[in-house]
Design an enzyme around this catalytic site. Sequence first.
Site, PDB file in Angstrom:
ATOM      1  N   ARG A  91       0.798  -1.235   0.182  1.00 57.44           N
ATOM      2  CA  ARG A  91      -0.070   0.180   0.070  1.00 57.44           C
ATOM      3  C   ARG A  91       1.054   1.486   0.057  1.00 57.44           C
ATOM      4  O   ARG A  91       1.752   1.172   0.855  1.00 57.44           O
ATOM      5  CB  ARG A  91      -0.950  -0.100   1.192  1.00 57.44           C
ATOM      6  CG  ARG A  91      -1.752   1.246   1.332  1.00 57.44           C
ATOM      7  CD  ARG A  91      -2.787   1.091   2.407  1.00 57.44           C
ATOM      8  NE  ARG A  91      -3.468   2.518   2.456  1.00 57.44           N
ATOM      9  CZ  ARG A  91      -3.277   3.485   3.351  1.00 57.44           C
ATOM     10  NH1 ARG A  91      -2.597   3.045   4.421  1.00 57.44           N
ATOM     11  NH2 ARG A  91      -3.942   4.503   3.211  1.00 57.44           N
ATOM     12  N   HIS A 126      -2.953  11.133   0.437  1.00 59.29           N
ATOM     13  CA  HIS A 126      -2.300  10.946   1.726  1.00 59.29           C
ATOM     14  C   HIS A 126      -1.659  12.125   2.209  1.00 59.29           C
ATOM     15  O   HIS A 126      -0.513  12.198   2.388  1.00 59.29           O
ATOM     16  CB  HIS A 126      -1.432   9.617   1.492  1.00 59.29           C
ATOM     17  CG  HIS A 126      -1.198   9.026   3.149  1.00 59.29           C
ATOM     18  ND1 HIS A 126      -1.327   7.758   3.373  1.00 59.29           N
ATOM     19  CD2 HIS A 126      -0.699   9.792   4.147  1.00 59.29           C
ATOM     20  CE1 HIS A 126      -0.918   7.409   4.624  1.00 59.29           C
ATOM     21  NE2 HIS A 126      -0.738   8.787   5.158  1.00 59.29           N
ATOM     22  N   GLU A 146      -7.328   8.797   5.759  1.00 60.60           N
ATOM     23  CA  GLU A 146      -7.514   9.415   7.050  1.00 60.60           C
ATOM     24  C   GLU A 146      -7.954  10.952   7.281  1.00 60.60           C
ATOM     25  O   GLU A 146      -7.481  12.031   7.488  1.00 60.60           O
ATOM     26  CB  GLU A 146      -6.177   9.315   7.933  1.00 60.60           C
ATOM     27  CG  GLU A 146      -5.887   7.854   8.474  1.00 60.60           C
ATOM     28  CD  GLU A 146      -4.522   7.951   9.172  1.00 60.60           C
ATOM     29  OE1 GLU A 146      -4.169   6.752   9.821  1.00 60.60           O
ATOM     30  OE2 GLU A 146      -3.777   8.885   9.611  1.00 60.60           O
ATOM     31  N   ASN A 205      -7.279   2.191   9.759  1.00 63.62           N
ATOM     32  CA  ASN A 205      -6.224   2.237  10.152  1.00 63.62           C
ATOM     33  C   ASN A 205      -6.300   2.472  11.836  1.00 63.62           C
ATOM     34  O   ASN A 205      -6.981   3.261  12.330  1.00 63.62           O
ATOM     35  CB  ASN A 205      -5.503   3.722  10.032  1.00 63.62           C
ATOM     36  CG  ASN A 205      -5.103   3.815   8.271  1.00 63.62           C
ATOM     37  OD1 ASN A 205      -5.365   2.637   7.756  1.00 63.62           O
ATOM     38  ND2 ASN A 205      -4.712   4.684   7.929  1.00 63.62           N
ATOM     39  N   TYR A 251      -4.577   2.242  15.631  1.00 66.69           N
ATOM     40  CA  TYR A 251      -3.170   2.380  16.447  1.00 66.69           C
ATOM     41  C   TYR A 251      -3.675   2.418  18.167  1.00 66.69           C
ATOM     42  O   TYR A 251      -2.681   1.812  18.637  1.00 66.69           O
ATOM     43  CB  TYR A 251      -2.441   3.742  16.285  1.00 66.69           C
ATOM     44  CG  TYR A 251      -1.844   3.762  14.892  1.00 66.69           C
ATOM     45  CD1 TYR A 251      -0.579   3.221  14.414  1.00 66.69           C
ATOM     46  CD2 TYR A 251      -2.534   4.419  13.802  1.00 66.69           C
ATOM     47  CE1 TYR A 251      -0.088   3.231  13.407  1.00 66.69           C
ATOM     48  CE2 TYR A 251      -2.067   4.168  12.580  1.00 66.69           C
ATOM     49  CZ  TYR A 251      -0.738   3.831  12.175  1.00 66.69           C
ATOM     50  OH  TYR A 251      -0.293   3.694  10.895  1.00 66.69           O
ATOM     51  N   GLU A 301      -3.379   0.118   8.051  1.00 58.62           N
ATOM     52  CA  GLU A 301      -2.466   0.523   9.007  1.00 58.62           C
ATOM     53  C   GLU A 301      -2.302  -0.062  10.200  1.00 58.62           C
ATOM     54  O   GLU A 301      -3.594   0.029  10.944  1.00 58.62           O
ATOM     55  CB  GLU A 301      -2.316   2.060   8.812  1.00 58.62           C
ATOM     56  CG  GLU A 301      -1.647   2.605   7.648  1.00 58.62           C
ATOM     57  CD  GLU A 301      -1.425   4.326   7.725  1.00 58.62           C
ATOM     58  OE1 GLU A 301      -1.333   5.048   8.974  1.00 58.62           O
ATOM     59  OE2 GLU A 301      -1.620   4.906   7.032  1.00 58.62           O
TER      60      GLU A 301
END
Length: 453
Positions: free
Chosen positions: A81, A125, A170, A295, A297, A354
Amino acid sequence: MSGTSQRVQFPADFLWGAATSAYQIEGSPLADGAGPSIWQRFTRTPGMMANGDTGDVACDHYRRWKDDVALMKHLGLKAYRFSIAWARVLPEGRGRVNDRGLDFYSRLVDELLRNDIMPLPTLFHWDLPAMLDDRGGWLNPDVASWFADYANIMYAKLDDRVQQWATLNEPWVVTDGGYLHGALAPGHRSKYEAPIASHNLLRAHGTAVQAYRANGKHRIGIVVNIEPKYAASQSAEDLAAVKRADAYMNRQYLDPVFLGAYPDELQDIFDDAWPSWPAADLALIKQPIDWLGVNYYTRNVTRFDANNYPLRVASVKQDATYTETGWEVFAQGLTDTLTWIKQRYGNPPVYVTENGAAFYDPPQADDGVIDDPLRVNYFRKHLAAVSDAIGQGCDVRGYMAWSLLDNLEWSLGFSKRFGIVHVDFATQQRTIKASGKLYANVIASNGDVLNHA
């Protein structure tokens, strides 16, 4: 081992990959006729970047791309990606096409395919062409048509070889960091601008999907960052704070795409800064997509804070391991996120696009090993969390480790390392870390190695 007693397992066709983004790794930002992006400007704004770092060289991927693809092959990646630098292809953001910039991505796609690696390009991005920012950027309603024109150029060039596209990465970070808090490019601070930028990002997504339905042959989706919110207490104020935080970061982007409406809490958050959007805009945003990128985290434990305007929320620190970016390691939140998406949005095909962590990397040992046990443990726990979600019926089809390479971590510069491959930025030498070796074994065994200590 995972924190559960369940066996870690993945579907036979599960797509294993890694992710990067253009400005964070490519370097050579103005090479071969490319135009500047807002990040070239931002990195030269005094006080905005840690240590005055820039992406002028970064990982030098623009010149070392072939070696980097060979590295991906060595790791066993099935997918890569990456993002396309809009201003490399359209130096002014619209109009004149820079064929040399376009050809860079065509060569990259060909090299990936020669190595049996599926290319997964993202159209945007964060690196908006500077010339478009001069025209208002994401605050200009025309940006949606500019984005569709750019998308069509990329589809025409690459869709014969690219099976799966992402429109945006995002959008929450773009608007929260770039338009509300000023911590990221273009560095604005306005509660009145943030909703407009978010809405135009989603409109641009909608136009790019429409363009793909007219001209593309495969699959297209969007990538969002999800941070599940957990209440610090059961008080009415804290529960309301959690709803606002979730609406602002998570549902603001997914509800319009899947449900055709914004969460009611956004009116409460932004008050007079929240516009009334036309029904036609919401219909445009709600284009059917083929897949969703998530994504993940960390999580956030949320409490009410009247002084934190406009959300009126604050984070509560936990007794837990934290990464170097100050994010709690909480793998259960990934399972919770994936099951929430299944329940709220009808179980769309999802890729974890991600997931990773910044930790201190010790010096390279005499035997060449870079041992990063905290990152190894992070991946073990989070991959087990993905397996748990699949076991609960979530349609998760792939996983992309963030990141393939240590890179420019936006305004944090080179001070935080997320890579499964270490980069010596002085020499550009790549060294696979222990986490990269674990991930290669995960891919080779389709996750079975995670069932062994």
